[in-house]
Design an enzyme around this catalytic site. Structure first.
Site, PDB file in Angstrom:
ATOM      1  N   GLN A 104       3.059   9.952   1.411  1.00 13.06           N
ATOM      2  CA  GLN A 104       4.348   9.239   1.353  1.00 13.06           C
ATOM      3  C   GLN A 104       5.139   9.591   0.099  1.00 13.06           C
ATOM      4  OE1 GLN A 104       2.479   5.218   2.314  1.00 13.06           O
ATOM      5  NE2 GLN A 104       4.448   5.058   3.342  1.00 13.06           N
ATOM      6  N   CYS A 163       6.278  -0.138   7.284  1.00  8.92           N
ATOM      7  CA  CYS A 163       5.853   1.037   6.528  1.00  8.92           C
ATOM      8  C   CYS A 163       7.013   1.484   5.647  1.00  8.92           C
ATOM      9  CB  CYS A 163       5.465   2.148   7.498  1.00  8.92           C
ATOM     10  SG  CYS A 163       4.957   3.657   6.673  1.00  8.92           S
ATOM     11  N   LEU A 164       6.725   1.787   4.389  1.00  6.19           N
ATOM     12  CA  LEU A 164       7.786   2.208   3.471  1.00  6.19           C
ATOM     13  C   LEU A 164       8.448   3.509   3.927  1.00  6.19           C
ATOM     14  CD1 LEU A 164       6.001   1.393   0.094  1.00  6.19           C
ATOM     15  CD2 LEU A 164       7.780   0.049   1.227  1.00  6.19           C
ATOM     16  N   HIS A 179      -4.057   1.127   7.847  1.00  2.00           N
ATOM     17  CA  HIS A 179      -2.700   1.683   7.843  1.00  2.00           C
ATOM     18  C   HIS A 179      -2.620   2.897   6.897  1.00  2.00           C
ATOM     19  CE1 HIS A 179       1.851   1.101   7.865  1.00  2.00           C
ATOM     20  NE2 HIS A 179       1.665   1.940   6.856  1.00  2.00           N
ATOM     21  N   GLU A 180      -3.182   2.745   5.696  1.00  2.48           N
ATOM     22  CA  GLU A 180      -3.058   3.819   4.698  1.00  2.48           C
ATOM     23  C   GLU A 180      -3.947   5.014   5.025  1.00  2.48           C
ATOM     24  OE1 GLU A 180      -0.598   3.715   2.879  1.00  2.48           O
ATOM     25  OE2 GLU A 180      -0.172   1.590   3.115  1.00  2.48           O
ATOM     26  N   GLY A 217       0.841  -1.194   0.000  1.00  3.97           N
ATOM     27  CA  GLY A 217       0.000   0.000   0.000  1.00  3.97           C
ATOM     28  C   GLY A 217       0.873   1.239   0.000  1.00  3.97           C
ATOM     29  N   HIS A 251      -2.314   7.248   7.359  1.00  4.05           N
ATOM     30  CA  HIS A 251      -1.348   8.164   6.718  1.00  4.05           C
ATOM     31  C   HIS A 251      -2.028   9.462   6.289  1.00  4.05           C
ATOM     32  CE1 HIS A 251       2.560   6.249   6.341  1.00  4.05           C
ATOM     33  NE2 HIS A 251       2.030   5.115   5.907  1.00  4.05           N
TER      34      HIS A 251
HETATM   35 NI    NI Z   1       2.934   3.242   5.854  1.00  2.00          NI
END
Ligand code: NI
Length: 186
Positions: free
Chosen positions: A50, A95-96, A137-138, A45, A141
């Site tokens: 991000q 998480c990226l 999670h997204e 995701g 963000h």
């Molecule tokens: Ni993340």
């Protein structure tokens, strides 16, 4: 076009995003770039902040982690809101934007999200298992909430210190180990 993924502790990740007013060609191009960036980073995701964009846009593809055939299942989500959240599930999350962090996180097991798709049509997304985790999670963000914000104060502080050392010792730190299994990365 590959975009640069913003990493902690960038202030961009702490801001709330704005609704998309019109799903036009620019938005569709952004979504396409976000998918490309997510796949290149081996993510499941990715949320617009991000890649430095303060808009309520998320892309998710749980297909590659959920089944052995690695079948793609891309979902573009614009202006999401939760209609319902129920039950509990714990998943290993990463998480990226948070290098070297993989932690078990408790989330709702089943969620229903209302959103617009890349055609600007209203859609209802039912998420269970990994898709439920990814949606939560997204969407976090988009509100400026990171995985690290959901840790205990002690664990959060340890992570913050480790990351500030990392900027000077980057080459000496090993990649994250993941003994439990495939993590969610988004
Ligand atoms: Ni993340």
């Amino acid at each position: 076009m590959l975009m640069k993924i913003v990493e902690y502790p960038s202030p961009i990740l702490k801001q709330s995003c704005n609704p998309v007013e019109s799903v036009n060609a620019d938005i569709r191009k952004l979504i396409s770039d976000m998918f490309e960036t997510m796949y290149a980073a081996n993510g499941v995701g990715l949320a617009a902040p991000q890649v430095g964009i303060q808009k309520n846009i998320v892309v998710i593809d749980v297909g590659r982690l959920e089944n052995e055939q690695t079948k793609p299942d891309p979902i573009a989500i614009i202006n999401p809101t939760f209609e319902s959240q129920e039950g509990k599930i714990t998943w290993e999350e990463g998480c990226l934007s948070l290098p070297e962090l993989i932690v078990p996180m408790e989330r709702s097991a089943k969620v229903i999200v209302n959103a617009l798709n890349a055609d600007g049509k209203a859609v209802k997304i039912l998420g269970e298992q990994l898709l439920a985790v990814a949606l939560q999670h997204e969407i976090d963000h988009l509100e400026g909430i990171l995985l690290v914000d959901r840790l205990s104060r002690l664990k959060r502080e340890l992570y913050r210190k480790k990351q500030s050392k990392r900027s000077t010792l980057e080459e000496t730190i090993a990649p994250p180990s993941n003994p439990v299994g495939k993590p969610y990365l988004g």
